[in-house]
Scaffold this active site. Structure first.
Site, PDB file in Angstrom:
ATOM      1  N   SER A 129      13.776  -1.819   2.055  1.00  0.00           N
ATOM      2  CA  SER A 129      13.692  -1.986   0.605  1.00  0.00           C
ATOM      3  C   SER A 129      14.864  -1.274  -0.047  1.00  0.00           C
ATOM      4  O   SER A 129      15.325  -0.235   0.435  1.00  0.00           O
ATOM      5  CB  SER A 129      12.386  -1.398   0.067  1.00  0.00           C
ATOM      6  N   TYR A 142       6.783   5.596  -0.793  1.00  0.00           N
ATOM      7  CA  TYR A 142       7.313   4.289  -0.367  1.00  0.00           C
ATOM      8  C   TYR A 142       8.816   4.393  -0.100  1.00  0.00           C
ATOM      9  O   TYR A 142       9.310   3.925   0.933  1.00  0.00           O
ATOM     10  CB  TYR A 142       7.038   3.247  -1.437  1.00  0.00           C
TER      11      TYR A 142
END
Length: 267
Positions: A129, A142
């Site tokens: 990501s 995250y």
């Protein structure tokens, strides 16, 4: 012979889009899910696999090798979102996220490497990501789990180069998927000192996903990587400003970059 592709988390979102696109291009595609019985209408077979359970990883890889005789491409796509003030996220949820986003992909890689060595070929694509390149407020866990996968890929690449096995990262920005529905949200507590900024940031994050790009863009990018003889270490796919934010982090003083992020999230 057509290349055999295994996509973890291939039942929905980016994984599903990638699988369907590669299928159209003539690849033999298999996806995975913790509950494959829910996806009888999938255009490609879905095999049971939970990246947090090693026995399911082993069974999945053995089943696929027995059926197809090889695994040419592994796309480590399975992942989980998590949001919340780091102080208020239970330790169990932090560990659960790392089990899915970091340890899980590593264990799937470990399971396919012996077969790829036998073949003397293979490609492993880790879906990370853009959030993994920076510590984002209320997405810190995250960011950390995806950033860890980015870094370990750099090390892995050098360790497996003698076996003619390639590995790369693909870091997507915001795409229109169901990730927001599936991620863990620390509850917004009325008595929390983070109540207002966390609530506002959560709304902003959901808006970004809802207005995100078509996952087909990721599918086309991964298709190009598969057809590249020497994949790069890192790829980024998404809005220009999301990709450019990584460049800015390299060139701006830390305090200036931090202020840009805080302004963006209205903190």
């Amino acid at each position: 012979m057509s290349k055999v592709v295994l996509i973890t988390g291939g039942s929905s979102g980016i994984g599903k889009s990638v699988g369907e696109f590669l299928l159209e291009k003539g690849y033999v595609v298999y996806g995975t899910s913790r509950s494959p019985e829910k996806y009888n209408q999938s255009k490609f077979p879905i095999i049971e696999l939970d990246v947090t359970k090693n026995e399911t990883i082993t069974t999945c890889i053995n089943t696929l090798v027995e059926k197809e005789g090889k695994i040419d491409v592994l796309i480590n796509n399975a992942g989980a979102g998590i949001t919340g003030p780091i102080e208020e996220i239970p330790e169990s949820e932090i560990k659960r996220n790392f089990e899915t986003n970091f340890f899980g992909p590593i264990n799937v890689i470990k399971a396919v490497l012996p077969q790829m060595r036998i073949q003397n070929s293979g490609l492993i694509i880790n879906v990370t990501s853009i959030a993994g390149y920076m510590g984002l407020p209320y997405r810190g866990i995250y960011s950390a789990s995806k950033g860890a996968l980015e870094i370990i890929t750099e090390a892995f690449r050098m360790e497996i180069k003698d076996f003619n096995i390639h590995m790369t990262n693909v870091a997507p920005g915001d795409f229109a998927t169901n990730i927001a529905a599936g991620r863990y949200h620390a509850p917004i507590k009325d008595d929390s000192p983070y109540q207002v900024p966390y609530s506002n940031t959560l709304k902003l994050m959901d808006e970004h996903v809802d207005s995100g790009k078509d996952p087909l863009i990721m599918a086309k990018s991964i298709y190009k990587i598969i057809n590249t003889s020497r994949p790069k270490v890192h790829y980024k796919v998404g809005e220009f400003m999301q990709k450019f934010s990584i460049v800015l982090k390299r060139i701006l003083p830390d305090s200036v970059y931090e202020k840009l992020l805080m302004n963006h999230y209205k903190l």
